[in-house]
Design an enzyme around this catalytic site. Structure first.
Site, PDB file in Angstrom:
ATOM      1  N   GLU A  33       0.820  -1.209   0.000  1.00 42.69           N
ATOM      2  CA  GLU A  33       0.000   0.000   0.000  1.00 42.69           C
ATOM      3  C   GLU A  33       0.861   1.270   0.000  1.00 42.69           C
ATOM      4  OE1 GLU A  33      -2.992   0.399  -0.673  1.00 42.69           O
ATOM      5  OE2 GLU A  33      -3.634  -1.679  -0.618  1.00 42.69           O
ATOM      6  N   GLN A  38       0.305   6.876  -5.182  1.00 47.17           N
ATOM      7  CA  GLN A  38       0.651   7.706  -6.343  1.00 47.17           C
ATOM      8  C   GLN A  38       1.566   6.995  -7.327  1.00 47.17           C
ATOM      9  OE1 GLN A  38      -0.520  11.417  -6.595  1.00 47.17           O
ATOM     10  NE2 GLN A  38      -1.910   9.906  -5.733  1.00 47.17           N
ATOM     11  N   THR A  39       1.510   5.665  -7.327  1.00 43.72           N
ATOM     12  CA  THR A  39       2.415   4.899  -8.172  1.00 43.72           C
ATOM     13  C   THR A  39       1.650   3.727  -8.787  1.00 43.72           C
ATOM     14  OG1 THR A  39       4.156   5.439  -6.598  1.00 43.72           O
ATOM     15  CG2 THR A  39       4.666   3.761  -8.242  1.00 43.72           C
ATOM     16  N   GLY A  77      10.472   7.106  -6.291  1.00 41.78           N
ATOM     17  CA  GLY A  77      10.028   8.467  -6.026  1.00 41.78           C
ATOM     18  C   GLY A  77       9.367   8.634  -4.666  1.00 41.78           C
ATOM     19  N   TYR A 116      -6.516   6.889   3.716  1.00 43.64           N
ATOM     20  CA  TYR A 116      -6.670   5.823   2.729  1.00 43.64           C
ATOM     21  C   TYR A 116      -5.915   4.562   3.146  1.00 43.64           C
ATOM     22  CZ  TYR A 116      -5.483   2.649  -0.846  1.00 43.64           C
ATOM     23  OH  TYR A 116      -5.274   1.468  -1.488  1.00 43.64           O
ATOM     24  N   ASP A 134      -9.353   6.024  -2.455  1.00 41.12           N
ATOM     25  CA  ASP A 134      -8.181   6.520  -3.174  1.00 41.12           C
ATOM     26  C   ASP A 134      -8.658   7.188  -4.470  1.00 41.12           C
ATOM     27  OD1 ASP A 134      -8.987   4.375  -4.706  1.00 41.12           O
ATOM     28  OD2 ASP A 134      -6.955   3.986  -5.391  1.00 41.12           O
ATOM     29  N   CYS A 195     -16.968   1.967 -20.668  1.00 43.86           N
ATOM     30  CA  CYS A 195     -18.325   1.844 -20.138  1.00 43.86           C
ATOM     31  C   CYS A 195     -19.089   0.669 -20.750  1.00 43.86           C
ATOM     32  CB  CYS A 195     -19.094   3.145 -20.360  1.00 43.86           C
ATOM     33  SG  CYS A 195     -18.333   4.573 -19.548  1.00 43.86           S
ATOM     34  N   CYS A 198     -18.470  -2.215 -18.570  1.00 40.78           N
ATOM     35  CA  CYS A 198     -18.521  -1.966 -17.124  1.00 40.78           C
ATOM     36  C   CYS A 198     -19.676  -2.730 -16.487  1.00 40.78           C
ATOM     37  CB  CYS A 198     -18.674  -0.462 -16.850  1.00 40.78           C
ATOM     38  SG  CYS A 198     -18.826  -0.082 -15.084  1.00 40.78           S
TER      39      CYS A 198
END
Length: 361
Positions: A33, A38-39, A77, A116, A134, A195, A198
């Site tokens: 996690e 952001q990765t 990063g 999160y 998230d 969509c 989905c």
DNA sequence: TACCCGTGGTA
DNA sequence: TTACCAAGGGT
């Protein structure tokens, strides 16, 4: 049960096999996690596998050197994630006997774990009935329920967490949270959502009103500045000078070739480099030939970095005027020092690898 | 609260 | 080229 039943059914059939899904131990869930913040998943997988070989449990991580931890993280990063992970491991070993807290609330007390990540670990590893919102979940819920509040605003975040919690199926929070994320990553993508395939398009308000591109509502970011910076490759025999960056700065605790940003008052790149080295190391350097030009984008600005081969006059010794660690490093041991991307490119060129990485000019 | 914090991929 | 985005957190 509204869309949730269809969502869970879809997830059961379409969940990707990921290294951290075969064993949802608290440690593996935690590491994955943090790495996933952001990765993207594809980037994380090789790092996760190497990490588990090197730091197989929380005790191995807690007893490791910070430099080894940062080296394992190099290239991912947001290096504060690695430093926080290391600190948190030591804290958990000392305070909780090596056992990660089992509740979302207590997990938030650990450095690097926010709303999160606490929800994700608590639901996936410990089965707590808590949501985990998230970027994927924000997008899925903002579209499905046509949330017009800006998703990153306080009110918008509150509304999205409320929606996530309101539809959470008791006893299945881990699957529910991961299903929402998986749907966001694979189907309900930021651009060109799929969509037509989905599983919950039928009840999706954004789909009904053709508002997918307008949900979630985002606010304009500001323009990223572009800086010109210089770096000195100061050689002395078979050694080169490295400086360690401050722990809380950009690329914190990583090593770099010293230098700095071009200012209006600098006559040229050489003057910039001489000024920066004088300020940081208290010595005058001899600026020699150019050693590459590198462009790079950081999180909130861009740079063009000009590197120069430099030397010190005999008897001149650099001083750590800003409290930074300095090290004279043999060229062949440069791989042992964790660095950001640009400095690593310079280091590799010094070693003789990737001779063509630098841009012309 | 807005800003800081990396890197790689995409349109 | 630029802007945006990605399983966010800290301040």
């Amino acid at each position: 049960m509204e869309f949730v039943q269809q969502l869970l059914e879809w997830y059961g059939k379409n969940a990707r096999e990921l290294p951290w899904r075969s064993d949802t131990s608290a440690y593996k869930t935690w590491i994955s996690e943090i790495m996933l913040q952001q990765t993207q998943v594809e980037m994380v997988i090789p790092y996760f596998n190497r990490w588990m070989d090197q730091f197989p449990d929380i005790y191995a991580l807690a007893s490791a050197d910070e430099q080894a931890v940062l080296s394992a993280w190099e290239g991912l990063g947001y290096y504060s994630r690695a430093r926080n992970l290391h600190r948190a491991a030591q804290y958990v070993v000392q305070t909780f006997g090596g056992q990660l807290p089992r509740s979302s609330e207590l997990l938030k007390s650990l450095p690097g774990i926010g709303d999160y990540t606490a929800g994700a670990i608590a639901s996936i590893a410990f089965g707590e009935d808590v949501p985990a919102v998230d970027g994927n979940v924000r997008r899925v819920l903002a579209r499905y329920f046509d949330v017009s509040l800006p998703a990153r605003s306080h009110a918008g975040a509150q509304e999205l967490w409320r929606l996530a919690e309101a539809h959470l199926p008791p006893g299945r929070a881990g699957d529910y949270n991961q299903a929402l994320m998986e749907l966001g990553a694979l189907i309900c993508r930021p651009k060109n959502p799929l969509c037509s395939t989905c599983p919950i398009a039928e009840g999706c308000r954004a789909y009904l009103f053709d508002l997918q591109a307008l949900r979630p509502v985002t606010t304009r970011g500001k323009k990223t500045p572009h800086l010109t910076v210089t770096a000195a490759v100061i050689r002395r025999g078979d050694q080169v000078l490295l400086a360690q960056r401050p722990p809380d700065a950009l690329l914190g605790s990583l090593w770099e070739f010293p230098g700095g940003t071009l200012e209006e008052s600098d006559a040229d790149l050489s003057a910039c480099l001489q000024r920066e080295i004088q300020e940081e190391l208290g010595v005058a350097i001899n600026v020699g030939q150019a050693f590459g030009r590198y462009r790079h984008a950081y999180s909130h600005f861009k740079i063009t970095l000009h590197a120069f081969l430099c030397s010190l006059s005999p008897g001149v010794e650099p001083q750590p005027l800003e409290g930074q660690n300095l090290a004279w490093v043999k060229i062949e041991t440069l791989p042992d020092y964790p660095m950001g991307k640009v400095d690593r490119q310079i280091a590799r060129r010094l070693i003789g690898e990737d001779d063509n990485e630098a841009l012309p000019g």
